[in-house]
Structure formats: structure tokens, C-alpha cells
Design a protein around this motif. Structure first.
Motif, PDB file in Angstrom:
ATOM      1  N   GLN A  58      -9.580   8.868  -7.843  1.00 58.66           N
ATOM      2  CA  GLN A  58      -8.470   9.655  -8.429  1.00 58.66           C
ATOM      3  C   GLN A  58      -8.135   9.234  -9.853  1.00 58.66           C
ATOM      4  O   GLN A  58      -7.273   9.850 -10.486  1.00 58.66           O
ATOM      5  CB  GLN A  58      -7.224   9.517  -7.551  1.00 58.66           C
ATOM      6  CG  GLN A  58      -7.381  10.186  -6.184  1.00 58.66           C
ATOM      7  CD  GLN A  58      -6.144   9.977  -5.330  1.00 58.66           C
ATOM      8  OE1 GLN A  58      -5.076  10.501  -5.640  1.00 58.66           O
ATOM      9  NE2 GLN A  58      -6.275   9.223  -4.279  1.00 58.66           N
ATOM     10  N   HIS A  71     -10.744   5.742  -2.507  1.00 55.25           N
ATOM     11  CA  HIS A  71      -9.984   6.986  -2.717  1.00 55.25           C
ATOM     12  C   HIS A  71      -9.160   6.905  -3.998  1.00 55.25           C
ATOM     13  O   HIS A  71      -8.975   7.911  -4.677  1.00 55.25           O
ATOM     14  CB  HIS A  71      -9.032   7.222  -1.539  1.00 55.25           C
ATOM     15  CG  HIS A  71      -9.482   8.317  -0.626  1.00 55.25           C
ATOM     16  ND1 HIS A  71     -10.614   8.207   0.131  1.00 55.25           N
ATOM     17  CD2 HIS A  71      -8.975   9.538  -0.359  1.00 55.25           C
ATOM     18  CE1 HIS A  71     -10.767   9.312   0.836  1.00 55.25           C
ATOM     19  NE2 HIS A  71      -9.785  10.149   0.551  1.00 55.25           N
ATOM     20  N   THR A 101       0.849  -1.202   0.000  1.00 56.76           N
ATOM     21  CA  THR A 101       0.000   0.000   0.000  1.00 56.76           C
ATOM     22  C   THR A 101       0.882   1.247   0.000  1.00 56.76           C
ATOM     23  O   THR A 101       2.080   1.193   0.329  1.00 56.76           O
ATOM     24  CB  THR A 101      -0.887   0.066   1.263  1.00 56.76           C
ATOM     25  OG1 THR A 101      -0.028  -0.035   2.408  1.00 56.76           O
ATOM     26  CG2 THR A 101      -1.932  -1.028   1.300  1.00 56.76           C
ATOM     27  N   PHE A 102       0.270   2.374  -0.319  1.00 57.45           N
ATOM     28  CA  PHE A 102       0.969   3.649  -0.154  1.00 57.45           C
ATOM     29  C   PHE A 102       1.321   3.838   1.321  1.00 57.45           C
ATOM     30  O   PHE A 102       2.362   4.396   1.665  1.00 57.45           O
ATOM     31  CB  PHE A 102       0.081   4.803  -0.625  1.00 57.45           C
ATOM     32  CG  PHE A 102      -0.034   4.923  -2.114  1.00 57.45           C
ATOM     33  CD1 PHE A 102       0.990   5.475  -2.861  1.00 57.45           C
ATOM     34  CD2 PHE A 102      -1.164   4.477  -2.781  1.00 57.45           C
ATOM     35  CE1 PHE A 102       0.884   5.586  -4.238  1.00 57.45           C
ATOM     36  CE2 PHE A 102      -1.276   4.582  -4.154  1.00 57.45           C
ATOM     37  CZ  PHE A 102      -0.253   5.139  -4.894  1.00 57.45           C
ATOM     38  N   THR A 103       0.411   3.353   2.183  1.00 57.41           N
ATOM     39  CA  THR A 103       0.643   3.545   3.622  1.00 57.41           C
ATOM     40  C   THR A 103       1.898   2.805   4.081  1.00 57.41           C
ATOM     41  O   THR A 103       2.605   3.283   4.973  1.00 57.41           O
ATOM     42  CB  THR A 103      -0.598   3.084   4.429  1.00 57.41           C
ATOM     43  OG1 THR A 103      -1.766   3.642   3.838  1.00 57.41           O
ATOM     44  CG2 THR A 103      -0.501   3.523   5.874  1.00 57.41           C
ATOM     45  N   THR A 156      -0.923  12.491  -0.861  1.00 60.74           N
ATOM     46  CA  THR A 156      -1.660  12.032   0.333  1.00 60.74           C
ATOM     47  C   THR A 156      -0.768  12.248   1.556  1.00 60.74           C
ATOM     48  O   THR A 156       0.443  12.036   1.501  1.00 60.74           O
ATOM     49  CB  THR A 156      -2.072  10.546   0.213  1.00 60.74           C
ATOM     50  OG1 THR A 156      -2.949  10.399  -0.907  1.00 60.74           O
ATOM     51  CG2 THR A 156      -2.807  10.061   1.457  1.00 60.74           C
ATOM     52  N   THR A 169      -5.488  -0.418  -1.950  1.00 62.43           N
ATOM     53  CA  THR A 169      -4.963  -0.617  -3.305  1.00 62.43           C
ATOM     54  C   THR A 169      -4.235  -1.959  -3.401  1.00 62.43           C
ATOM     55  O   THR A 169      -4.292  -2.638  -4.422  1.00 62.43           O
ATOM     56  CB  THR A 169      -3.995   0.519  -3.677  1.00 62.43           C
ATOM     57  OG1 THR A 169      -2.961   0.581  -2.691  1.00 62.43           O
ATOM     58  CG2 THR A 169      -4.704   1.858  -3.777  1.00 62.43           C
TER      59      THR A 169
HETATM   60  O1  LIG Z   1      -4.732   1.728  -0.351  1.00 59.99           O
HETATM   61  C1  LIG Z   1      -3.646   2.284  -0.174  1.00 59.99           C
HETATM   62  O2  LIG Z   1      -2.615   2.009  -0.791  1.00 59.99           O
HETATM   63  C2  LIG Z   1      -3.556   3.332   0.847  1.00 59.99           C
HETATM   64  O3  LIG Z   1      -2.534   3.513   1.411  1.00 59.99           O
HETATM   65  C3  LIG Z   1      -4.797   4.168   1.100  1.00 59.99           C
HETATM   66  C4  LIG Z   1      -4.916   5.411   0.232  1.00 59.99           C
HETATM   67  C5  LIG Z   1      -6.025   6.351   0.847  1.00 59.99           C
HETATM   68  O4  LIG Z   1      -6.656   6.013   1.826  1.00 59.99           O
HETATM   69  O5  LIG Z   1      -6.223   7.476   0.285  1.00 59.99           O
HETATM   70  C6  LIG Z   1      -3.661   6.156   0.258  1.00 59.99           C
HETATM   71  C7  LIG Z   1      -3.238   6.872  -0.792  1.00 59.99           C
HETATM   72  C8  LIG Z   1      -3.993   6.962  -2.059  1.00 59.99           C
HETATM   73  O6  LIG Z   1      -4.610   8.249  -2.055  1.00 59.99           O
HETATM   74  C9  LIG Z   1      -5.030   5.906  -2.178  1.00 59.99           C
HETATM   75  C10 LIG Z   1      -5.359   5.096  -1.133  1.00 59.99           C
END
Ligand SMILES: O=C(O)C(=O)C[C@]1(C(=O)O)C=C[C@@H](O)C=C1
Length: 301
Positions: free
Chosen positions: A108, A104, A12-14, A170, A128
Motif C-alpha cells: 500500500q 499488505h 497493529t491495526f488489528t 481494511t 506492521t
Molecule cells: O500489521 C498490521 O498492523 C495488521 O493489522 C495487518 C494489516 C493487514 O493484514 O492488511 C492490517 C491493515 C493494513 O492493511 C496492513 C496490515
């Protein structure tokens, strides 16, 4: 080594944000934001990394709700990541009928999907990376994922650099159980949740306390209390640190007006220094307090 929970699964991005905020620490993925926060509340983790706000889609509601309910947690650090996506599919697979991602992320890339995969049905997934797992397992035909997901899952890229809005970003938080606060830097952000009573002018009264002290807001969102229909909580971020005299003055005024939950004071990732209005600097508040003290001691008037 610190135990860091993050909103996963891997890719994930997180996860990238957690690696940036806690390099070399012990990272554990949790399937939802709520579970990552719960791990900190239960003591299974020392801190959790969660997404809070995207420049295109706004706040992440599950994070706001997760921070305002349950035992208190405070943010101690933040980071901002640039956001563009890769669209991943199984190697050699054919027609794309379903494309999955976090809501989210889907929001986008709406225009990109309409133009490039007009016949594919968007499907919401928990993250994601969960979407990428779903593609591997055959649940969906494609996933809108973080570019790093390709390193974790046996998928191939249908497209890269996908984003309807260029330079999207983000912001992510590292949250912990309440404890020692990070020191003020002059470029800090303070976050609160204000549960104001439902009467005329309540929100305006709260905002006046901040505006009157020259405190610049960086975000305001309302979320339902979920107990009484029509009642809302206000999530307010503003420049400054709760250890500064001008912010202490504002926080005490706000506390008199409503129930507050403190969500942390920490350095801003963009390092933008607080706007200080004329006569509203920390020294101005200290000088004013010193004058009142002198009056009380009979030394001034
Ligand atoms: O699903 C991911 O990869 C996340 O980290 C979540 C998340 C979000 O919650 O906005 C983080 C960044 C991006 O904007 C899309 C998804």
C-alpha cells in the motif's frame, strides 16, 4: 470479562480493531493470525480479531486459510478502519537502508517508498508492529506502521499520513467457536467456503443459485485446497443473514451442490442494507412456501 486474542504485537491495526469491537475486554496479542485463531480453537480465548480484506490489496490470505482449515470458527462482528501509515525510525538514526512491514502494508506504500526512500530495501515482517519492534532491536532501519505504534515503541516519525491510495480501508472480523448467531438486522453479511468439484461449470452453478435468488455478492476469492494441485476453494461473501428465508433457500441449494463451510452471518460495519430484488424478498419465499404447504394439505392448487 471476555478473553480476546488479536493479531499483534501491540500497535497493529488489528489491535485498534479489537478495541473497537470489544471495548473494555481482556486483549492478548498473538504473533500470527493462525496463532490467534488457534487460541480460540483451544479455548484459551473466547474470540479472535483478525484482518480479512483491504480495499487496495484485497484479502489477507493467511486469514482465509486459517478459517477454512481446522475446527470451524464463525465471524460474529466486523469493523472497518481507515488505513494510512507512519514511517518510524530510531531517534537520531541516519541512512535508511531497510524498511520493514507486513506485505499488505508494503504493497500500500510502494509508490511512496520508490519516491521518498528509493535506496531502501523493503523487507517483509509478520505485522506492521513487528516491523516497529524490529527497528527498535536494530534489525531494520525503518518500519511502515500503524500511527498508534509510536505510542508503544521508542521510535520517531520520519513521515505520517503515508498511503499510495487515499481513503484505503481494511475490514476486520471478530471470530468465535460456533454458537448462537447474532440476530439479523437487514444489513448483514454471510460468509461461506465452497469446496466445489473440478468440472465444467461448477463455479457458475454455485453463483447461479445466489444470482437466481437475487442475492448480491460482496466478495469472491479462490484459494488452492493445498492438497491437489489445480483444485480451489471459493470464499464467497454475500448480503443477507442465514436466518432469513431467502438465504436459507439459497444455502440449502448450495449445500446440495458442494461441500460448504459456514463462516458466519453478522451485521455489516458499513450498515448497507441488503439489495432485495423484485419477488425475492423474505415474504416472497414465505408466501411461496405457504402455497406449497396448502397444496400438500389439499387446501390449494
Ligand atoms: O500489521 C498490521 O498492523 C495488521 O493489522 C495487518 C494489516 C493487514 O493484514 O492488511 C492490517 C491493515 C493494513 O492493511 C496492513 C496490515
Amino acid at each position: 470479562m471476555l478473553r480476546i486474542a488479536y493479531f499483534g504485537p501491540q500497535g497493529t491495526f488489528t489491535e485498534q480493531a479489537a478495541r473497537a469491537l470489544a471495548p473494555g475486554e481482556d486483549l492478548t496479542p498473538y504473533e500470527t493470525v493462525r496463532l490467534a485463531l488457534q487460541a480460540v480453537r483451544d479455548g484459551a480465548a473466547d474470540a479472535a480479531c483478525v484482518p480479512i480484506e483491504n480495499s487496495v490489496e484485497g484479502v489477507v490470505p493467511t486469514t482465509l486459510d486459517g478459517l477454512s482449515d481446522g475446527d470451524p470458527l464463525v465471524a460474529t462482528a466486523e469493523t472497518i478502519l481507515p488505513i494510512h501509515f507512519s514511517v518510524l525510525k530510531r531517534p537520531g538514526s541516519g541512512e535508511i537502508r531497510t524498511v520493514a512491514s507486513h506485505p499488505h502494508a508494503l504493497a500500500q506504500v510502494r509508490e511512496w517508498l520508490e519516491t521518498n526512500l528509493p535506496d531502501a530495501t523493503p523487507v517483509a515482517s509478520s505485522s506492521t508492529a513487528a516491523a516497529a519492534v524490529g527497528v527498535v532491536e536494530g534489525d531494520f532501519d525503518a518500519a511502515v506502521s500503524a500511527p498508534v505504534a509510536i505510542e508503544h515503541y521508542p521510535l520517531e516519525e520520519l513521515a505520517t499520513g503515508v498511503a499510495d491510495v487515499r481513503d484505503a480501508q481494511t475490514r476486520f472480523l471478530m471470530v468465535r467457536r460456533p454458537g448462537e448467531l447474532p440476530a439479523p438486522t437487514g444489513a448483514d453479511r454471510t460468509s461461506i467456503v465452497a469446496a466445489a468439484v473440478n468440472r465444467t461449470g461448477t463455479l457458475s452453478d454455485l453463483l447461479v443459485e445466489l444470482a437466481g435468488r437475487g442475492i448480491n455478492l460482496t466478495r469472491i476469492d479462490a484459494r488452492p485446497t493445498r492438497s491437489n494441485f489445480g483444485e480451489y476453494r471459493f470464499f464467497i461473501d454475500f448480503e443477507g443473514h442465514v436466518a432469513e428465508p431467502r438465504i436459507i433457500d439459497a444455502m440449502t441449494a448450495l449445500r446440495r451442490r458442494c461441500h460448504l463451510r459456514f463462516l458466519g452471518s453478522h451485521p455489516r460495519a458499513d450498515e448497507v442494507a441488503a439489495t432485495i430484488e423484485e419477488g425475492a424478498g423474505n415474504q416472497d419465499f414465505l408466501d411461496a412456501q405457504a402455497w406449497v404447504d396448502a397444496v400438500l394439505k389439499g387446501e390449494g392448487a
